[in-house]
Design an enzyme around this catalytic site. Sequence first.
Site, PDB file in Angstrom:
ATOM      1  N   ASP A  61      22.670 -82.948 -63.542  1.00 27.76           N
ATOM      2  CA  ASP A  61      23.989 -83.439 -64.059  1.00 27.76           C
ATOM      3  C   ASP A  61      25.068 -83.014 -63.110  1.00 27.76           C
ATOM      4  O   ASP A  61      25.181 -81.725 -63.092  1.00 27.76           O
ATOM      5  CB  ASP A  61      24.194 -83.538 -65.604  1.00 27.76           C
ATOM      6  N   ARG A  86      27.477 -73.480 -67.470  1.00 24.48           N
ATOM      7  CA  ARG A  86      28.351 -74.289 -66.699  1.00 24.48           C
ATOM      8  C   ARG A  86      29.503 -73.153 -66.221  1.00 24.48           C
ATOM      9  O   ARG A  86      30.545 -73.054 -66.943  1.00 24.48           O
ATOM     10  CB  ARG A  86      29.120 -75.308 -67.617  1.00 24.48           C
ATOM     11  N   GLN A  99      22.764 -78.236 -76.589  1.00 23.55           N
ATOM     12  CA  GLN A  99      22.799 -79.453 -77.079  1.00 23.55           C
ATOM     13  C   GLN A  99      21.636 -80.358 -77.458  1.00 23.55           C
ATOM     14  O   GLN A  99      20.487 -79.748 -76.927  1.00 23.55           O
ATOM     15  CB  GLN A  99      23.854 -80.279 -76.447  1.00 23.55           C
ATOM     16  N   ASP A 108      32.310 -91.729 -75.838  1.00 22.85           N
ATOM     17  CA  ASP A 108      32.172 -90.342 -76.628  1.00 22.85           C
ATOM     18  C   ASP A 108      32.543 -90.481 -78.055  1.00 22.85           C
ATOM     19  O   ASP A 108      33.225 -91.587 -78.527  1.00 22.85           O
ATOM     20  CB  ASP A 108      33.617 -89.670 -76.044  1.00 22.85           C
ATOM     21  N   GLU A 155      35.165 -83.879 -79.699  1.00 15.91           N
ATOM     22  CA  GLU A 155      34.218 -84.469 -79.223  1.00 15.91           C
ATOM     23  C   GLU A 155      32.559 -83.783 -79.706  1.00 15.91           C
ATOM     24  O   GLU A 155      32.459 -82.639 -79.409  1.00 15.91           O
ATOM     25  CB  GLU A 155      34.106 -84.516 -77.712  1.00 15.91           C
ATOM     26  N   SER A 189      28.330 -87.325 -76.138  1.00 11.77           N
ATOM     27  CA  SER A 189      28.746 -88.118 -75.043  1.00 11.77           C
ATOM     28  C   SER A 189      27.626 -88.829 -74.839  1.00 11.77           C
ATOM     29  O   SER A 189      26.365 -88.137 -74.828  1.00 11.77           O
ATOM     30  CB  SER A 189      29.335 -87.352 -73.910  1.00 11.77           C
TER      31      SER A 189
END
Length: 345
Positions: free
Chosen positions: A57, A111, A126, A246, A259, A262
């Site tokens: 991604d 990340r 997630q 979202d 959030e 997504s």
Amino acid sequence: MSNLIFPEGYKSLLGEKETEHAIVLIKDFFQLQLSTALNLTRVTAPLFVESGKGLNDDLNGIERAVKFPVKDMGDAQMEIVHSLAKWKRVKVTSMGLEPGFGIYTDMNAIRADEEMDNIHSLYVDQWDWCAAITEENRNVMYLKQTVRKIYDCLKRTEFFIYDRYDMIEPILPEQIHFVFADDLQKTYPDLTPKERENKICQEYGAVFLIGIGGKLPDGTIHDGRAPDYDDWITETGDGHRGLNGDLLVWNPVLKNSYELSSMGIRVSPESLKAQLEERGCLERSKLEFHRRLLAGELAQTMGGGIGQSRLCMFFLRKAHIGETQVSIWPEQMRKGCVEHGIFLL
């Protein structure tokens, strides 16, 4: 540190041991609800993928993946995943799943370029999910139908926690509100995208914001989205564009929009080509994943990610994601959190 929020008078409702127990309860309960509601089978997933295949991604297209060479493969480069947005589609295709059925997995990612604050961490965990759909399902009505199913799972989880910890009272509204990003801009033209989200979430409590990544009337975008998984360019038939969005809720601790997920209908060969052209990255069409998609070899799907630590943070009314996951934080942030009653795991 400039984006860090220290809620005035904050005190965790649960101690460290209770928090750890509650995290397990939430994760076990929610994933069962999600898999049942969306007909999802749990699968194992990679921590890293091979570089140069177009399978990782790219997020907003500027974040650097953590890479390492593999000695037994001639120092071939591997990348720690950012998410499994594209890998899932390949998996659904290889499993030959019928429309209406899909997969979910525990996704763990790094990340390295994330800007750390109350809700952003170097470590991302997630539930990544993906389901096969028909060509006829590639519409906003089907997207909303799926969002409502996920929202019902959130509502049930909220009551499940309240039933065990009655000091954590339910706050989610009965229904989730849908709004397109371009309409939200028209409503609040002088506000930033984040300020618009705050306004709409404070008003409705739970919002699904449609069309993330596509151009708004003034040529800007509400938020970044890679061009090769979510479909944010297809016309919806009512003057709008975008089959993704979202899922946002009002966070009563941080006093802002928050959030949780997504998600969206994934690109078709036609919308992938259009989105690559709009973003000026047609060179990606030569990558293995993109070649297969453009050739029509991959199943039509929809999918998304639901933050595990974020979900726990919201339902347990925590002020910092470091209270529901173990990660690395700047020393200045750790000290500031301790001074304000926030104790990171």
